[in-house]
Structure formats: structure tokens, C-alpha cells
Motif scaffolding. Sequence first.
Motif, PDB file in Angstrom:
ATOM      1  N   GLU A 168       0.810  -1.212   0.000  1.00  6.27           N
ATOM      2  CA  GLU A 168       0.000   0.000   0.000  1.00  6.27           C
ATOM      3  C   GLU A 168       0.851   1.273   0.000  1.00  6.27           C
ATOM      4  N   SER A 169       2.138   1.121   0.039  1.00 12.02           N
ATOM      5  CA  SER A 169       3.010   2.294   0.007  1.00 12.02           C
ATOM      6  C   SER A 169       3.200   2.774  -1.430  1.00 12.02           C
ATOM      7  N   GLN A 170       3.641   4.001  -1.561  1.00 14.22           N
ATOM      8  CA  GLN A 170       3.919   4.562  -2.876  1.00 14.22           C
ATOM      9  C   GLN A 170       5.353   4.221  -3.267  1.00 14.22           C
ATOM     10  N   ASP A 171       5.506   3.634  -4.444  1.00 15.67           N
ATOM     11  CA  ASP A 171       6.844   3.270  -4.925  1.00 15.67           C
ATOM     12  C   ASP A 171       7.582   2.368  -3.938  1.00 15.67           C
ATOM     13  N   PRO A 172       7.002   1.189  -3.599  1.00 14.97           N
ATOM     14  CA  PRO A 172       7.626   0.298  -2.614  1.00 14.97           C
ATOM     15  C   PRO A 172       9.018  -0.178  -3.032  1.00 14.97           C
ATOM     16  N   GLU A 173       9.245  -0.320  -4.325  1.00 18.16           N
ATOM     17  CA  GLU A 173      10.557  -0.792  -4.771  1.00 18.16           C
ATOM     18  C   GLU A 173      11.661   0.156  -4.313  1.00 18.16           C
ATOM     19  N   ASN A 174      11.366   1.449  -4.394  1.00 20.36           N
ATOM     20  CA  ASN A 174      12.376   2.453  -4.069  1.00 20.36           C
ATOM     21  C   ASN A 174      12.746   2.416  -2.586  1.00 20.36           C
ATOM     22  N   PHE A 175      11.745   2.489  -1.703  1.00 20.31           N
ATOM     23  CA  PHE A 175      12.086   2.586  -0.283  1.00 20.31           C
ATOM     24  C   PHE A 175      12.535   1.243   0.294  1.00 20.31           C
ATOM     25  N   LEU A 176      12.060   0.106  -0.289  1.00 21.20           N
ATOM     26  CA  LEU A 176      12.574  -1.188   0.161  1.00 21.20           C
ATOM     27  C   LEU A 176      14.049  -1.351  -0.218  1.00 21.20           C
ATOM     28  N   GLN A 177      14.386  -0.859  -1.405  1.00 21.64           N
ATOM     29  CA  GLN A 177      15.786  -0.896  -1.817  1.00 21.64           C
ATOM     30  C   GLN A 177      16.641  -0.047  -0.869  1.00 21.64           C
ATOM     31  N   ALA A 178      16.062   1.076  -0.422  1.00 21.16           N
ATOM     32  CA  ALA A 178      16.778   1.927   0.537  1.00 21.16           C
ATOM     33  C   ALA A 178      17.007   1.187   1.845  1.00 21.16           C
ATOM     34  N   LEU A 179      16.010   0.417   2.305  1.00 21.72           N
ATOM     35  CA  LEU A 179      16.167  -0.330   3.543  1.00 21.72           C
ATOM     36  C   LEU A 179      17.173  -1.468   3.400  1.00 21.72           C
ATOM     37  N   PHE A 180      17.225  -2.095   2.238  1.00 21.93           N
ATOM     38  CA  PHE A 180      18.235  -3.128   2.017  1.00 21.93           C
ATOM     39  C   PHE A 180      19.644  -2.530   2.056  1.00 21.93           C
ATOM     40  N   GLU A 181      19.783  -1.317   1.527  1.00 23.91           N
ATOM     41  CA  GLU A 181      21.074  -0.641   1.586  1.00 23.91           C
ATOM     42  C   GLU A 181      21.420  -0.274   3.030  1.00 23.91           C
TER      43      GLU A 181
END
Length: 345
Positions: free
Chosen positions: A296-309
Amino acid sequence: MQTHGGLASPIWGPLRRAITMASDHFKTLESLGMILYRVVGSLERFTNYETLFKTNPAVQKAIGALYSDLIDFCTRVVQFHSRSSLRAMVTSFDKDFRDVSEHINFHSAEIDWAANAANIEESQRARLLEEKTRQVQMQNNVQRWLSPSNVQDDLHRHQLEYMPGSCDWILEAPQARDCLTSKHSTTVRILGRPGTGKTVLASFLVNYLAEQNEKNVLYFFCKAGDTEKREPTHILRTLLSQLLLIDKVLYHHVERLYTKSGRATADSYVDVYAALLLALSKTTRTIYTLIDAVDESQDPENFLQALFEAQRVAGGRLIMLFTSRQMHLPFSFDEDLIFDSKTAN
């Protein structure tokens, strides 16, 4: 000098009498003046000596000894000039003066030591209080800059929907058990259809992890219909706000980025992302992060990638759990746990 004071006064009485007795003997009166000058000189260097005298036992003792020297000197003056004129001619007051003078020099130095020590302690306390006040103000400024979303109410509301024992199964699931007991940073995604209870499960896990791990838990409940609950910037700065409350030492590192931004609110994704990476790289704690309804988040790919980093650069272990519906992502998690009614049963 308060020479109008009565002879019964413990300090000025002997002094008045000594002055009266020595008034016809210039040399003795001169010596008395020198003694008084030394006594007053020891005190006038400290404008707050009255406060020091009230609060510091060492200063009280030193000033008391100095005044005792003054009374001793006055007593010797009276005794000397009470003698017959013949005895006064054959004896000298020099020895009495030297004895008292040495004592006064020593006790004057003691006052200096005691007052300096008291001033140093007071200055240190004042500096510590000022620094503490500055730190609290800085922490408040950083928190206002981050303006975290109100996820506490979400957590409370979802906890009310929890039925005792209904989520215990997750603690026995191999994927979740391995994740929660891992010695390394790891990530688990909990997948389930709408209405299966993922959000209640997430609130249960937040409570469980907080109780088991000294509250070192970051969490967020995403919601598609709420701007503050779906944008990556809001999600990351809320997680960062929670991290700073857990480990207050990290404020020092984030303050530099806050000052550099020059903004009242951290509305730059780049700034917030950089601050989160910096904070996680400086902590040595094991941090658990749980984000509900990632889909339900906006642009989940972007912020999940940030959390993986962030997980990659973290100074301690960063264990992450996500709940979501089935969705395709261009990267994989360490474990996927499929959640449905059969799993819960």
C-alpha cells in the motif's frame, strides 16, 4: 568596619577593642591594618563568597579559620598593650605579628583553594546543565524536522483487534523463528491475501519484539488512502525518528545533516535517506524493523531498496520483517512466509 558595634560582638568586638588599645601605637596599628587587608583581600576576590560560604563546607572552614586568626591577633594586641609601660618597652610585638601573619597567609591560601574548587565545581555543573539543555533543544529540533507520522495510534488500534493466542503460531514458523534468532542481518516477507489478519499479526510482532529486545523496534503501518502513511519520505523519517529515540547518541550525527538541510521539515527524500543510512551505520545495536502493508506504500521498490542498503551498512544487526499481499519485486528476500487461514490454524 562597623565600629559602632558592641564589644559583645564575636568578630567586631575584639577588633574594636584592639583598635582602641593600639590607637596610640602607630606600628601596632599599622600591623593591624596589614592583617585586615589580608583578611579582606582573601574574600574580595570572590564576588559570590557569601553564597560559597552558605553552601560549601570547605569555604566555611577556611573563612572560620581566617577569622579565628583575626580574633587571635586582636587578643594579642590587647594583651600586649595591657602590660605595664616598662614591660612593653623591653618586649616586642613582632613575634606575635609574625606568628599570626603566617597563619593568616596559610588560611588565606586555603580560602583561595576552597573557593576556586567550589567555583570550578559550580562552573562544571553550569556547563553540564547548559550542555544538557542544548542537547535537549537540539533533539527537539531534529524531531520537529523529521515530523514523524503518528503510528502509535495505529499500533494501539490494531492491538485492540488482537485475540489472545491467535498469533502465537508465527513464533513457531521456521522462517520467522530463524529470522528472529539469526546472528546476522536478515529479512522475511510475510505474504497473505486481504483480510487474513496481516496487520493484527504485525502489531502482535511489534509488541513481542519490544518486550523481548529492550524496545529496539522500528515499525510502520502503511495505508494507501493516507498521504502520511504511504510516501517513502514519511516512512523513512518515521523510522529514523524512532531510531533516534532508541539510541540518543545518534542525534549528534544526524544534527549535522539537519543543520545543513536548512529546512523546517525534512521533505527531501535524499536528506532523509542519507540521515537514516548514517544513523544506522553508527549504531551497534540489534534493531528490528517491521513494516506492515508494504504493497500500500507509494513506490515500494524504491524505499525497500533503501532499507536493504541500510541493512548492508548497519553497524549492528538489522532484522527486517514486511507484510504485504502477493506482489512482484525485482529483488528477493531471505525468506517468504505465506500467511493464510490454514497457516494461522
